[in-house]
Design a protein around this motif. Structure first.
Motif, mmCIF file in Angstrom:
data_model
loop_
_atom_site.group_PDB
_atom_site.id
_atom_site.type_symbol
_atom_site.label_atom_id
_atom_site.label_comp_id
_atom_site.label_asym_id
_atom_site.label_seq_id
_atom_site.Cartn_x
_atom_site.Cartn_y
_atom_site.Cartn_z
ATOM 1 N N VAL A 1 18.154 -53.786 1.146
ATOM 2 C CA VAL A 1 16.763 -53.608 1.550
ATOM 3 C C VAL A 1 15.934 -54.805 1.110
ATOM 4 O O VAL A 1 16.345 -55.579 0.250
ATOM 5 N N CYS A 2 14.746 -54.926 1.706
ATOM 6 C CA CYS A 2 13.860 -56.031 1.338
ATOM 7 C C CYS A 2 12.943 -55.607 0.186
ATOM 8 O O CYS A 2 12.877 -54.434 -0.180
ATOM 9 N N THR B 1 10.400 -52.750 1.004
ATOM 10 C CA THR B 1 10.996 -51.414 1.006
ATOM 11 C C THR B 1 11.177 -50.917 -0.424
ATOM 12 O O THR B 1 10.847 -49.769 -0.747
ATOM 13 N N ASN C 1 7.870 -49.917 -1.792
ATOM 14 C CA ASN C 1 7.406 -48.643 -1.232
ATOM 15 C C ASN C 1 8.156 -47.463 -1.836
ATOM 16 O O ASN C 1 7.576 -46.420 -2.107
ATOM 17 N N TRP C 2 9.455 -47.622 -2.050
ATOM 18 C CA TRP C 2 10.240 -46.558 -2.676
ATOM 19 C C TRP C 2 9.729 -46.283 -4.092
ATOM 20 O O TRP C 2 9.582 -45.149 -4.515
#
Length: 74
Positions: free
Chosen positions: A62-63, A66, A69-70
């Motif tokens: 993932v970037c 991401t 945000n998680w």
């Protein structure tokens, strides 16, 4: 005199009349037993090496956005 924890561990079906001191001693006993069980787990966790943000992104593919945000969403 037998302590409350010992009585409970026998699995006997009994009714108890306890004093405030009995309850205090029971609480201390439970806390000490919990400490004994949790200490090895906590020491192991403290020795665990955490991954860096970059390593996490690579492992999960993932970037950074991401991952942010998680983390933000819990």
């Amino acid at each position: 005199m037998t302590d409350i924890l010992s009585i409970l561990q026998t699995g006997a079906n009994v009714s108890l009349t306890v004093t405030p001191q009995d309850l205090f001693d029971f609480a201390k006993n439970v806390i000490e037993l919990t400490k004994e069980q949790m200490l090895p787990i906590m020491v192991t966790a403290a020795q665990t090496t955490l991954l860096s943000r970059k390593e996490v992104m690579e492992k999960l593919g993932v970037c950074e956005v991401t991952l942010y945000n998680w983390r933000k969403s819990g």
